[in-house]
Design a protein around this motif. Structure first.
Motif, PDB file in Angstrom:
ATOM      1  N   ARG A 170      33.222  53.115 -36.424  1.00 38.20           N
ATOM      2  CA  ARG A 170      33.258  54.127 -35.362  1.00 38.20           C
ATOM      3  C   ARG A 170      34.125  53.628 -34.203  1.00 38.20           C
ATOM      4  N   VAL A 171      35.277  54.235 -34.071  1.00 34.50           N
ATOM      5  CA  VAL A 171      36.230  53.843 -33.036  1.00 34.50           C
ATOM      6  C   VAL A 171      36.671  55.078 -32.267  1.00 34.50           C
ATOM      7  N   VAL A 172      36.655  54.978 -30.950  1.00 36.89           N
ATOM      8  CA  VAL A 172      37.147  56.045 -30.080  1.00 36.89           C
ATOM      9  C   VAL A 172      38.444  55.569 -29.435  1.00 36.89           C
ATOM     10  N   VAL A 173      39.499  56.360 -29.579  1.00 40.53           N
ATOM     11  CA  VAL A 173      40.778  56.083 -28.931  1.00 40.53           C
ATOM     12  C   VAL A 173      41.100  57.291 -28.062  1.00 40.53           C
ATOM     13  N   GLU A 174      41.005  57.119 -26.748  1.00 37.71           N
ATOM     14  CA  GLU A 174      41.151  58.247 -25.834  1.00 37.71           C
ATOM     15  C   GLU A 174      42.617  58.627 -25.629  1.00 37.71           C
ATOM     16  N   HIS A 175      42.821  59.772 -24.940  1.00 38.88           N
ATOM     17  CA  HIS A 175      44.160  60.295 -24.680  1.00 38.88           C
ATOM     18  C   HIS A 175      45.057  59.239 -24.038  1.00 38.88           C
ATOM     19  N   GLY A 176      46.266  59.136 -24.540  1.00 41.94           N
ATOM     20  CA  GLY A 176      47.248  58.247 -23.940  1.00 41.94           C
ATOM     21  C   GLY A 176      47.124  56.794 -24.350  1.00 41.94           C
ATOM     22  N   ALA A 177      46.056  56.447 -25.043  1.00 41.54           N
ATOM     23  CA  ALA A 177      45.896  55.067 -25.508  1.00 41.54           C
ATOM     24  C   ALA A 177      46.749  54.840 -26.752  1.00 41.54           C
ATOM     25  N   VAL A 178      47.199  53.593 -26.927  1.00 37.16           N
ATOM     26  CA  VAL A 178      47.991  53.261 -28.113  1.00 37.16           C
ATOM     27  C   VAL A 178      47.411  52.012 -28.760  1.00 37.16           C
ATOM     28  N   VAL A 179      47.449  52.012 -30.092  1.00 36.55           N
ATOM     29  CA  VAL A 179      47.033  50.856 -30.880  1.00 36.55           C
ATOM     30  C   VAL A 179      48.188  50.522 -31.808  1.00 36.55           C
ATOM     31  N   GLU A 180      48.758  49.341 -31.643  1.00 38.43           N
ATOM     32  CA  GLU A 180      49.936  48.957 -32.416  1.00 38.43           C
ATOM     33  C   GLU A 180      49.714  47.599 -33.067  1.00 38.43           C
ATOM     34  N   ARG A 181      49.955  47.536 -34.375  1.00 36.73           N
ATOM     35  CA  ARG A 181      49.866  46.285 -35.135  1.00 36.73           C
ATOM     36  C   ARG A 181      48.559  45.531 -34.817  1.00 36.73           C
ATOM     37  N   SER A 182      47.478  46.250 -34.815  1.00 31.68           N
ATOM     38  CA  SER A 182      46.188  45.672 -34.413  1.00 31.68           C
ATOM     39  C   SER A 182      45.083  46.124 -35.348  1.00 31.68           C
ATOM     40  N   ARG A 183      43.982  45.390 -35.307  1.00 28.76           N
ATOM     41  CA  ARG A 183      42.792  45.735 -36.089  1.00 28.76           C
ATOM     42  C   ARG A 183      41.635  45.949 -35.117  1.00 28.76           C
ATOM     43  N   VAL A 184      40.980  47.096 -35.240  1.00 25.67           N
ATOM     44  CA  VAL A 184      39.860  47.450 -34.361  1.00 25.67           C
ATOM     45  C   VAL A 184      38.654  47.744 -35.244  1.00 25.67           C
ATOM     46  N   VAL A 231      47.838  45.801 -28.563  1.00 25.51           N
ATOM     47  CA  VAL A 231      49.065  45.434 -29.282  1.00 25.51           C
ATOM     48  C   VAL A 231      48.891  44.044 -29.889  1.00 25.51           C
ATOM     49  N   ASP A 232      49.162  43.940 -31.193  1.00 23.14           N
ATOM     50  CA  ASP A 232      49.106  42.643 -31.895  1.00 23.14           C
ATOM     51  C   ASP A 232      47.787  41.924 -31.619  1.00 23.14           C
ATOM     52  N   SER A 233      46.686  42.657 -31.691  1.00 27.58           N
ATOM     53  CA  SER A 233      45.395  42.101 -31.276  1.00 27.58           C
ATOM     54  C   SER A 233      44.281  42.516 -32.222  1.00 27.58           C
ATOM     55  N   TYR A 234      43.132  41.881 -32.021  1.00 26.57           N
ATOM     56  CA  TYR A 234      41.910  42.249 -32.727  1.00 26.57           C
ATOM     57  C   TYR A 234      40.857  42.605 -31.688  1.00 26.57           C
ATOM     58  N   VAL A 235      40.231  43.776 -31.843  1.00 23.71           N
ATOM     59  CA  VAL A 235      39.115  44.197 -30.993  1.00 23.71           C
ATOM     60  C   VAL A 235      37.907  44.364 -31.888  1.00 23.71           C
ATOM     61  N   GLY A 236      36.867  43.575 -31.624  1.00 20.94           N
ATOM     62  CA  GLY A 236      35.702  43.556 -32.484  1.00 20.94           C
ATOM     63  C   GLY A 236      34.581  44.456 -32.006  1.00 20.94           C
ATOM     64  N   PRO A 237      33.488  44.500 -32.764  1.00 21.97           N
ATOM     65  CA  PRO A 237      32.401  45.433 -32.487  1.00 21.97           C
ATOM     66  C   PRO A 237      31.792  45.272 -31.088  1.00 21.97           C
ATOM     67  N   ILE A 263      45.768  44.873 -23.902  1.00 20.60           N
ATOM     68  CA  ILE A 263      45.348  43.714 -24.688  1.00 20.60           C
ATOM     69  C   ILE A 263      46.494  43.387 -25.635  1.00 20.60           C
ATOM     70  N   THR A 264      47.099  42.219 -25.479  1.00 19.18           N
ATOM     71  CA  THR A 264      48.231  41.852 -26.332  1.00 19.18           C
ATOM     72  C   THR A 264      48.034  40.435 -26.869  1.00 19.18           C
ATOM     73  N   GLY A 265      48.270  40.284 -28.166  1.00 17.91           N
ATOM     74  CA  GLY A 265      48.218  38.976 -28.798  1.00 17.91           C
ATOM     75  C   GLY A 265      46.909  38.240 -28.576  1.00 17.91           C
ATOM     76  N   SER A 266      45.788  38.966 -28.632  1.00 15.40           N
ATOM     77  CA  SER A 266      44.495  38.369 -28.286  1.00 15.40           C
ATOM     78  C   SER A 266      43.392  38.922 -29.176  1.00 15.40           C
ATOM     79  N   GLU A 267      42.220  38.294 -29.094  1.00 12.86           N
ATOM     80  CA  GLU A 267      41.029  38.764 -29.787  1.00 12.86           C
ATOM     81  C   GLU A 267      39.898  38.910 -28.780  1.00 12.86           C
TER      82      GLU A 267
END
Length: 355
Positions: A255-269, A282-288, A298-302
């Motif tokens: 279950r992931v919510v991505v609001e208006h104007g947000a971008v997810v690039e080369r990342s795992r959520v 960008v180039d990141s991991y966002v966990g539960p 968030i760039t190049g981070s977890e």
């Protein structure tokens, strides 16, 4: 019935966040804690709200406005200092008049709302009705003592030796009888007018005070651990929707919510996660159990099990978890410096240093 919502506390347990933000406006799943309380009041059929505020009045008033966004009519009541919950009742005397009222602490979170509690009070009309919940460390709370039949016989504020594990949750209902008691209260050793002294005063006068042990979830979001736990709980119930842009090289799991104007690039959520409007992952991991506020980057981070407030930036760091990150914060790697050992050694010492 009216409502009295207290939002005047300084939030010392959430510093340094609350040096610059009202604690009641710290977000849970990207929505201020205070908003959940106002929605609960409106859902219970109450329209008139007195909002007790202190030094953060301007910030809270800018967020809440006249209350119409919640279906409420809000009157702001200024408290010159956090002088206790009963002091909030004292300064609201004119606003409350001779009506019954519910008092709701603006930094508390109650799953399931307060509608059933309000309905029960309206039917039975005791002088007061309180909510109790079992806690692991009652020394942090106001504590109730019940007799064998479950009747309230005593109350203590943050006792060193609690007589029970039943804490007062941050919702109280009162008839106008409480005003006479509050008017006669003296400050406690903490220099405050304590609401438990007012409730005890009703009991001492022989008036009926009802209590109920809630089976649902309640939390005082007064510290980071509790904020993260409430954030986890709210995110458990989010429903996925993607209104922003997710590129083909990214993966959304659960279950992931991505609001208006947000971008997810080369990342795992991996959800449950909420990514606010205009944020970039960008180039990141966002966990539960993570909430990313509006305009964050968030760039190049977890990051996992955390709350990130609007416009914060996290770039090039390995892994962050169990964290509360404030507005406009910048988190970056430390500059690389050669490692060195600084020693003060006594005579005949033997030291082993790994290479």
């Amino acid at each position: 019935m009216k409502a009295l919502v207290l939002a005047g506390g300084s939030g010392t347990r959430l510093r340094p966040i609350t040096y610059t933000s009202a604690k009641q406006l710290v977000p849970v799943a990207n929505k201020p804690v205070l908003f959940y309380g106002l929605e609960a009041v409106a859902a219970a059929g109450i329209a008139e709200v007195g909002l007790v505020v202190g030094d953060t009045q301007a910030e809270i008033e800018a967020a809440v406005g006249d209350g119409s966004a919640f279906g409420l009519r809000v009157t702001y009541l200024r408290q010159e200092a956090p002088l206790g919950l009963a002091h909030g009742v004292l300064i609201a005397r004119e606003f409350l008049g001779d009506e019954d009222f519910v008092m709701y602490l603006g930094d508390n979170f109650v799953v399931g709302g307060i509608t059933d509690l309000v309905d029960k009070f309206t039917r039975e009309r005791p002088a007061a009705q309180i909510m109790l919940t079992k806690v692991s460390d009652p020394r942090r709370f106001g504590v109730a003592e019940l007799d064998a039949e479950g009747r309230l016989i005593g109350l203590e504020e943050k006792p060193a030796r609690p007589k029970s594990d039943l804490a007062l949750a941050g919702v109280y209902l009162f008839s106008p009888a409480v005003h006479e008691v509050v008017a006669r209260l003296k400050p406690s050793r903490r220099g405050e007018l304590e609401i438990i002294d007012a409730i005890q005063g009703l009991v001492d006068r022989g008036l009926r005070v009802e209590s109920s042990v809630i089976s649902g979830y309640w939390k005082d979001t007064g510290n980071v651990t509790d904020m993260l736990e409430v954030n986890r709980l709210v995110l458990e119930s989010v429903e996925s929707h993607v209104r922003g842009h997710v590129d083909a090289a990214s993966e959304l799991v659960g279950r992931v919510v991505v609001e208006h104007g947000a971008v997810v690039e080369r990342s795992r959520v991996v959800g449950p996660v909420v990514i606010g409007a205009g944020a970039a992952i960008v180039d990141s991991y966002v966990g539960p159990f993570t909430s990313i506020g509006a305009g964050c980057r968030i760039t190049g981070s977890e990051i996992e099990y955390s709350i990130v407030l609007p416009r914060a930036s996290i770039a090039g760091v390995g892994r962050i978890e169990s964290s509360l990150i404030g507005h406009d914060v910048e988190v970056t790697p430390a500059p690389h410096t050669p490692r060195a050992h600084r020693l003060v050694l006594g005579d005949h010492s033997k030291v082993q240093i790994s290479s």
